[in-house]
Scaffold this motif. Structure first.
Motif, PDB file in Angstrom:
ATOM      1  N   ASP A  45      -0.053 -17.255 -18.593  1.00 28.97           N
ATOM      2  CA  ASP A  45      -0.757 -17.800 -17.450  1.00 28.97           C
ATOM      3  C   ASP A  45      -1.202 -18.948 -17.591  1.00 28.97           C
ATOM      4  N   HIS A  46      -0.666 -20.242 -17.300  1.00 31.17           N
ATOM      5  CA  HIS A  46      -0.892 -21.562 -17.779  1.00 31.17           C
ATOM      6  C   HIS A  46      -2.367 -21.877 -17.178  1.00 31.17           C
ATOM      7  N   GLY A  47      -3.015 -22.230 -18.181  1.00 28.33           N
ATOM      8  CA  GLY A  47      -4.399 -22.816 -17.748  1.00 28.33           C
ATOM      9  C   GLY A  47      -5.555 -21.670 -17.847  1.00 28.33           C
ATOM     10  N   LYS A  48      -5.071 -20.263 -18.142  1.00 28.92           N
ATOM     11  CA  LYS A  48      -5.998 -19.172 -17.950  1.00 28.92           C
ATOM     12  C   LYS A  48      -6.644 -18.998 -16.762  1.00 28.92           C
ATOM     13  N   LEU A  49      -5.966 -19.073 -15.822  1.00 32.08           N
ATOM     14  CA  LEU A  49      -6.532 -19.072 -14.407  1.00 32.08           C
ATOM     15  C   LEU A  49      -6.509 -17.681 -13.739  1.00 32.08           C
ATOM     16  N   GLU A  50      -5.839 -16.939 -14.312  1.00 32.53           N
ATOM     17  CA  GLU A  50      -5.757 -15.348 -13.826  1.00 32.53           C
ATOM     18  C   GLU A  50      -5.551 -15.531 -12.320  1.00 32.53           C
ATOM     19  N   PRO A  51      -4.317 -15.801 -11.993  1.00 29.11           N
ATOM     20  CA  PRO A  51      -3.958 -16.156 -10.596  1.00 29.11           C
ATOM     21  C   PRO A  51      -3.332 -14.788  -9.777  1.00 29.11           C
ATOM     22  N   TRP A  52      -4.065 -13.881 -10.320  1.00 29.78           N
ATOM     23  CA  TRP A  52      -3.587 -12.492  -9.807  1.00 29.78           C
ATOM     24  C   TRP A  52      -4.747 -11.213 -10.082  1.00 29.78           C
ATOM     25  N   ARG A  53      -4.502 -10.193  -9.102  1.00 30.83           N
ATOM     26  CA  ARG A  53      -5.442  -9.083  -9.403  1.00 30.83           C
ATOM     27  C   ARG A  53      -4.550  -7.705  -9.064  1.00 30.83           C
ATOM     28  N   PHE A  54      -4.999  -6.670  -9.169  1.00 29.85           N
ATOM     29  CA  PHE A  54      -4.556  -5.173  -8.778  1.00 29.85           C
ATOM     30  C   PHE A  54      -5.192  -4.641  -7.782  1.00 29.85           C
ATOM     31  N   ILE A  55      -4.394  -4.078  -6.596  1.00 27.47           N
ATOM     32  CA  ILE A  55      -4.964  -3.188  -5.796  1.00 27.47           C
ATOM     33  C   ILE A  55      -4.406  -1.836  -5.914  1.00 27.47           C
ATOM     34  N   VAL A  56      -5.121  -0.897  -6.560  1.00 28.25           N
ATOM     35  CA  VAL A  56      -4.224   0.595  -6.828  1.00 28.25           C
ATOM     36  C   VAL A  56      -4.403   1.312  -5.432  1.00 28.25           C
ATOM     37  N   LEU A  57      -3.287   1.729  -4.777  1.00 31.34           N
ATOM     38  CA  LEU A  57      -3.263   2.303  -3.853  1.00 31.34           C
ATOM     39  C   LEU A  57      -3.197   3.850  -4.143  1.00 31.34           C
ATOM     40  N   GLU A  58      -4.073   4.494  -3.945  1.00 34.44           N
ATOM     41  CA  GLU A  58      -3.955   6.126  -4.112  1.00 34.44           C
ATOM     42  C   GLU A  58      -3.534   6.742  -2.868  1.00 34.44           C
ATOM     43  N   LYS A  59      -3.355   7.997  -2.993  1.00 35.41           N
ATOM     44  CA  LYS A  59      -2.867   8.736  -1.650  1.00 35.41           C
ATOM     45  C   LYS A  59      -3.526   8.451  -0.379  1.00 35.41           C
ATOM     46  N   PRO A  60      -4.889   8.843  -0.423  1.00 34.64           N
ATOM     47  CA  PRO A  60      -5.252   8.518   0.945  1.00 34.64           C
ATOM     48  C   PRO A  60      -5.128   6.877   1.741  1.00 34.64           C
ATOM     49  N   ALA A  61      -5.036   6.065   0.817  1.00 33.94           N
ATOM     50  CA  ALA A  61      -5.085   4.577   0.942  1.00 33.94           C
ATOM     51  C   ALA A  61      -3.400   4.295   1.565  1.00 33.94           C
ATOM     52  N   LEU A  62      -2.415   5.110   0.833  1.00 39.15           N
ATOM     53  CA  LEU A  62      -1.246   4.937   1.081  1.00 39.15           C
ATOM     54  C   LEU A  62      -0.948   5.472   2.598  1.00 39.15           C
ATOM     55  N   ASP A  63      -1.709   6.633   2.844  1.00 35.93           N
ATOM     56  CA  ASP A  63      -1.725   7.114   4.317  1.00 35.93           C
ATOM     57  C   ASP A  63      -2.111   6.211   5.109  1.00 35.93           C
ATOM     58  N   ARG A  64      -3.090   5.619   4.767  1.00 29.95           N
ATOM     59  CA  ARG A  64      -3.827   4.665   5.785  1.00 29.95           C
ATOM     60  C   ARG A  64      -2.650   3.445   6.071  1.00 29.95           C
ATOM     61  N   LEU A  65      -2.176   2.885   4.943  1.00 30.09           N
ATOM     62  CA  LEU A  65      -1.409   1.689   5.102  1.00 30.09           C
ATOM     63  C   LEU A  65      -0.202   2.134   5.883  1.00 30.09           C
ATOM     64  N   ALA A  66       0.476   3.382   5.966  1.00 33.00           N
ATOM     65  CA  ALA A  66       1.573   3.960   6.643  1.00 33.00           C
ATOM     66  C   ALA A  66       1.135   3.799   8.124  1.00 33.00           C
ATOM     67  N   ARG A  67      -0.129   4.113   8.397  1.00 30.58           N
ATOM     68  CA  ARG A  67      -0.730   4.144   9.729  1.00 30.58           C
ATOM     69  C   ARG A  67      -0.688   2.560  10.280  1.00 30.58           C
TER      70      ARG A  67
END
Ligand SMILES: Cc1cc2nc3c(=O)[nH]c(=O)nc-3n(C[C@H](O)[C@H](O)[C@H](O)COP(=O)(O)O)c2cc1C
Length: 192
Positions: A45-67
């Motif tokens: 990661d050039h410059g230690k910017l941390e240009p990313w993050r994680f979103i963990v999609l557990e089952k209820p969230a996955l069902d919501r995303l499907a809708r």
């Protein structure tokens, strides 16, 4: 002579995604996923910017995303086939980590390098999941490029976009090997 880590080289030479269609429960729980995320975040990661993050999609969230795919696909006039394929990706997944590219303002680090770093995080996450014995697959699909979907369903803001959806679970089968690049054909050796 260098000290070869044969186990790691063997893994890198044989690693293979497991198609999302073959993934089922169980998926890693939060405790099992944390070291996988930690390994993924150990990415250049050039410059230690941390240009990313994680979103963990557990089952209820996955069902919501499907809708949300149904709703967003209908709003934007996508075909039934495209909507169904994208819906399936979330509805059938046992667990998914959305790797989010977060563009950071910088006078020194070009935006493209932050994009490369986010892509590298996706591969590191995929490999860490595979090395931990899980099946995993890096997918995109139209929802990952649809700003309205990303903002309303995932809560992304203007400087963020989806670098990849990494689906993780237990693979019901091992896919056959696929053709791999001919190294001689893609490599130029310059010695002058
Ligand atoms: C950025 C990116 C997006 C991808 N999106 C999809 C996708 O939406 N659907 C799909 O079937 N494969 C997609 N793939 C390919 C899968 O990850 C595929 O399973 C992978 O190329 C297998 O690689 P491996 O055998 O080296 O692990 C994508 C790959 C990348 C790098």
């Amino acid at each position: 002579m260098p000290d070869v880590n044969n186990a790691v080289m063997e893994f890198l030479h044989t690693r293979r995604s497991r198609p999302a269609k073959l993934l089922q429960a169980p998926a890693p729980d939060r405790e099992a996923l944390k070291p996988i995320l930690t390994a993924a975040a150990r990415t250049p990661d050039h410059g230690k910017l941390e240009p990313w993050r994680f979103i963990v999609l557990e089952k209820p969230a996955l069902d919501r995303l499907a809708r949300a795919v149904d709703h967003c696909g209908a709003e934007t006039g996508r075909s039934e086939e495209d909507i169904a394929k994208a819906r399936q990706q979330f509805a059938d997944s046992p667990l998914c980590v959305a790797v989010i590219e977060v563009q950071k303002p910088s006078e020194k680090i070009p935006a493209i390098e932050q994009t490369y770093s986010a892509g590298a995080v996706c591969l590191a996450l995929l490999n860490a999941a595979l090395a931990s014995g899980w099946g995993a697959n890096w997918l995109s699909g139209w929802p990952s490029h649809d700003c309205d979907f990303c903002q309303s369903a995932l809560g992304l803001v203007d400087n963020e976009r989806v670098a990849g959806f990494i689906h993780i679970g237990t693979a019901s089968a091992v896919p056959p090997e696929r053709p791999r690049p001919d190294i001689d054909a893609i490599t130029t050796w310059l010695d002058t």
